[in-house]
Design an enzyme around this catalytic site. Structure first.
Site, PDB file in Angstrom:
ATOM      1  N   HIS A  72       0.847  -1.199   0.000  1.00 19.20           N
ATOM      2  CA  HIS A  72       0.000   0.000   0.000  1.00 19.20           C
ATOM      3  C   HIS A  72       0.883   1.250   0.000  1.00 19.20           C
ATOM      4  O   HIS A  72       1.707   1.420   0.884  1.00 19.20           O
ATOM      5  CB  HIS A  72      -0.921  -0.002   1.214  1.00 19.20           C
ATOM      6  CG  HIS A  72      -2.124  -0.884   1.031  1.00 19.20           C
ATOM      7  ND1 HIS A  72      -3.313  -0.651   1.662  1.00 19.20           N
ATOM      8  CD2 HIS A  72      -2.310  -1.971   0.268  1.00 19.20           C
ATOM      9  CE1 HIS A  72      -4.194  -1.583   1.298  1.00 19.20           C
ATOM     10  NE2 HIS A  72      -3.592  -2.402   0.454  1.00 19.20           N
ATOM     11  N   TYR A 201      -9.053   5.313   7.863  1.00 20.95           N
ATOM     12  CA  TYR A 201      -9.204   5.603   9.285  1.00 20.95           C
ATOM     13  C   TYR A 201     -10.151   6.799   9.364  1.00 20.95           C
ATOM     14  O   TYR A 201      -9.823   7.858   8.838  1.00 20.95           O
ATOM     15  CB  TYR A 201      -7.872   6.006   9.918  1.00 20.95           C
ATOM     16  CG  TYR A 201      -6.848   4.896  10.045  1.00 20.95           C
ATOM     17  CD1 TYR A 201      -6.090   4.482   8.952  1.00 20.95           C
ATOM     18  CD2 TYR A 201      -6.616   4.275  11.278  1.00 20.95           C
ATOM     19  CE1 TYR A 201      -5.135   3.476   9.082  1.00 20.95           C
ATOM     20  CE2 TYR A 201      -5.660   3.268  11.416  1.00 20.95           C
ATOM     21  CZ  TYR A 201      -4.923   2.873  10.311  1.00 20.95           C
ATOM     22  OH  TYR A 201      -3.979   1.885  10.436  1.00 20.95           O
ATOM     23  N   PRO A 293      -4.363  -0.219  18.931  1.00 20.59           N
ATOM     24  CA  PRO A 293      -4.110  -0.628  17.549  1.00 20.59           C
ATOM     25  C   PRO A 293      -4.180   0.491  16.507  1.00 20.59           C
ATOM     26  O   PRO A 293      -3.887   0.258  15.332  1.00 20.59           O
ATOM     27  CB  PRO A 293      -5.217  -1.660  17.281  1.00 20.59           C
ATOM     28  CG  PRO A 293      -6.289  -1.332  18.245  1.00 20.59           C
ATOM     29  CD  PRO A 293      -5.645  -0.738  19.435  1.00 20.59           C
ATOM     30  N   LYS A 297       0.942  -0.548  15.270  1.00 17.70           N
ATOM     31  CA  LYS A 297       2.337  -0.668  15.691  1.00 17.70           C
ATOM     32  C   LYS A 297       2.665  -1.914  16.515  1.00 17.70           C
ATOM     33  O   LYS A 297       3.840  -2.205  16.748  1.00 17.70           O
ATOM     34  CB  LYS A 297       2.744   0.575  16.522  1.00 17.70           C
ATOM     35  CG  LYS A 297       2.836   1.839  15.684  1.00 17.70           C
ATOM     36  CD  LYS A 297       4.058   1.822  14.787  1.00 17.70           C
ATOM     37  CE  LYS A 297       4.077   2.916  13.767  1.00 17.70           C
ATOM     38  NZ  LYS A 297       4.017   2.499  12.377  1.00 17.70           N
ATOM     39  N   TYR A 386       3.874   6.289  10.334  1.00 16.73           N
ATOM     40  CA  TYR A 386       3.041   5.163   9.903  1.00 16.73           C
ATOM     41  C   TYR A 386       3.868   4.101   9.174  1.00 16.73           C
ATOM     42  O   TYR A 386       3.707   2.909   9.408  1.00 16.73           O
ATOM     43  CB  TYR A 386       1.899   5.667   9.003  1.00 16.73           C
ATOM     44  CG  TYR A 386       0.808   4.634   8.806  1.00 16.73           C
ATOM     45  CD1 TYR A 386      -0.147   4.388   9.803  1.00 16.73           C
ATOM     46  CD2 TYR A 386       0.728   3.888   7.637  1.00 16.73           C
ATOM     47  CE1 TYR A 386      -1.132   3.436   9.634  1.00 16.73           C
ATOM     48  CE2 TYR A 386      -0.258   2.925   7.460  1.00 16.73           C
ATOM     49  CZ  TYR A 386      -1.189   2.707   8.462  1.00 16.73           C
ATOM     50  OH  TYR A 386      -2.171   1.754   8.296  1.00 16.73           O
TER      51      TYR A 386
HETATM   52  C1  PHB Z   1      -6.060  -4.706  10.806  1.00 14.12           C
HETATM   53  O1  PHB Z   1      -6.080  -4.896   9.579  1.00 14.12           O
HETATM   54  O2  PHB Z   1      -6.456  -5.565  11.615  1.00 14.12           O
HETATM   55  C2  PHB Z   1      -5.548  -3.400  11.297  1.00 14.12           C
HETATM   56  C3  PHB Z   1      -5.007  -2.505  10.393  1.00 14.12           C
HETATM   57  C4  PHB Z   1      -4.547  -1.281  10.827  1.00 14.12           C
HETATM   58  C5  PHB Z   1      -4.641  -0.960  12.163  1.00 14.12           C
HETATM   59  C6  PHB Z   1      -5.163  -1.862  13.081  1.00 14.12           C
HETATM   60  C7  PHB Z   1      -5.624  -3.084  12.645  1.00 14.12           C
HETATM   61  O3  PHB Z   1      -4.228   0.264  12.571  1.00 14.12           O
END
Ligand code: PHB
Ligand code: APR
Length: 395
Positions: A72, A201, A293, A297, A386
């Site tokens: 990505h 997000y 989450p 990280k 990130y």
């Molecule tokens: C996930 O795909 O489970 C996932 C992706 C990004 C995050 C947290 C969880 O920040």
């Protein structure tokens, strides 16, 4: 049994450390409390930083990731109706992330361990480290009521947040730093195509949403929910309806729904213990730190610790550099704290804190959203964290 490095726990930390050390010709024994099926049954995050990807390649376990993982180059942030794509690659001078589930990373590592023939003991109960301050540390564990012993030079505590390693350090040695958040994440996995080709997000007044994915046909979605929420209260229908309500209309309109393969609620928490070493015991990954989450990280910080401990142990065994062992904790912690800061910051930025934030803090949160999503420097700040900050040299 005798080995050089005894590893407690066969999650991603223990397996990756074991694989790297095996490749470097250093003997390890891994002792895990659960069965392999249980370990693989845990659904966790799925975004790998560039440095984690590189480390998995160095460990020789990246073939399937490189074939099936999704690179990505960007990620979308949605705040107050504003949609901001972060062009990770452009903002970081060419870095990207890899979308590949932790479960798959673990599966690949387990297969590599099996192929290597190096010992791994599953379903071990009452695992205990001993003589951590002495020159001859050892582990004991039980199988079917029989006690076994592993003598070693060093012990790597890779046994997660609820493991025995951290708990076996005498009281008064560790300092614990903690932040709990007044909400959790309700996650759902489904065999439906992701709503967007990149992760979204989104901050919404009904609560935060994350639209993630595992492949072109498997989606992972998360909703911010109150801490006391029960997963049984969330039918598939209710989940999809709430998800749509928190997404912009055009995104909601193209959301493909389907039956859930898994649903679970996880509380959000930040926690670090210092130092990450006690005598011949080294804490690695979730055994020493937890992140919420939001910044993806958790696994990446575990890989970061593994990176440092592995490079130090190689120099210890090849060059006799035992002086480096004391460097592990400060080196690992410098990067851990930056990951903690970013995870905490992203959590603050994107969640709805309701009555848990006072009026001033709410205004600061709004100002942060406004600033970070409109300023080029703000975007670079989020992007470079990130994709993952660089590792320091071990020298
Ligand atoms: C996930 O795909 O489970 C996932 C992706 C990004 C995050 C947290 C969880 O920040
Ligand atoms: N004895 C032996 N094994 C144990 C013990 C014990 N007393 N306690 C725990 N374990 C095992 C667990 O069963 C688990 O398989 O240690 C392993 C720890 O694995 P993880 O919890 O996955 O921790 P880690 O390998 O550090 O991986 C970090 O996992 O929680 C996520 O966000 C985190 O993605 C990150 C990753």
């Amino acid at each position: 049994m005798k080995t050089q490095v005894a590893i407690i726990g066969a999650g991603p930390s223990g397996l990756l450390l074991g694989q790297l050390l095996h490749k470097a010709g250093i003997d390890t024994v891994i002792v895990e409390r659960q069965t392999p099926e249980y370990v693989l049954g845990r659904i966790r995050a799925g975004v790998l930083e560039q440095g984690t990807v590189d480390l998995l390649r160095e460990a020789g376990v990246a073939e399937r990731m490189d074939r099936e993982g999704l690179v990505h180059e960007g990620v979308e942030l949605l705040v107050g109706g504003r949609r901001q794509r972060l062009d990770l690659k452009a903002l970081t001078g060419g870095k990207t992330v890899m979308v590949y589930g932790q479960t798959e990373v673990t599966r690949d590592l387990m297969q590599a361990r099996q192929a290597s023939g190096a010992p791994i003991i599953y379903s071990a109960s009452n695992v205990q480290p001993h003589e951590l301050k002495g020159e001859r540390p050892y582990l004991t564990y039980e199988i079917d009521g029989q006690v076994h012993r592993v003598d070693c030079d060093y012990i790597a505590g890779c046994d997660g947040f609820h493991g025995v390693s951290r708990q076996s350090i005498p009281e008064g040695i560790l300092k614990q730093y903690e932040r709990v958040y007044p909400f959790g994440w309700l996650g759902m996995l489904s065999d439906t195509p992701p709503v967007n080709h990149e992760l979204i997000y989104a901050h919404h007044e009904r609560g935060f949403v994350l639209c993630s994915q595992r492949s072109h046909t498997r989606s992972r979605y998360y909703l911010q929910v109150p801490l006391e929420e029960q997963v049984e209260a969330w039918s598939d229908e209710r989940f999809w309806k709430e998800l749509k309500a928190r997404l912009p209309e055009d995104v909601a309109a193209r959301l493909v729904t389907g039956p859930a393969l898994e649903k679970s609620i996880a509380p959000l928490r930040s926690l670090v213990v210092e130092p990450m070493q006690y005598g011949h015991l080294f804490l690695v990954g979730d055994a020493a730190h937890i992140v919420p989450p939001t910044g993806a990280k958790g696994l990446n910080l575990a890989a970061s610790d593994v990176n440092y401990l592995y490079r130090i142990l190689v120099k210890v065994y090849r060059e006799g550099r035992t002086d480096l062992l004391q460097q592990y904790s400060p080196l690992a912690l410098r990067r851990v704290w930056k990951g903690e800061r970013f995870s905490w910051f992203m959590t603050q930025l994107l969640h709805d804190f309701g009555c848990h934030k006072d009026a001033w803090d709410q205004k600061m949160q709004e100002a942060d959203r406004e600033y970070f999503l409109t300023s080029p420097a703000g975007l670079v700040n989020i992007a470079e964290n990130y994709v993952g900050l660089p590792f320091e040299e071990v020298a």
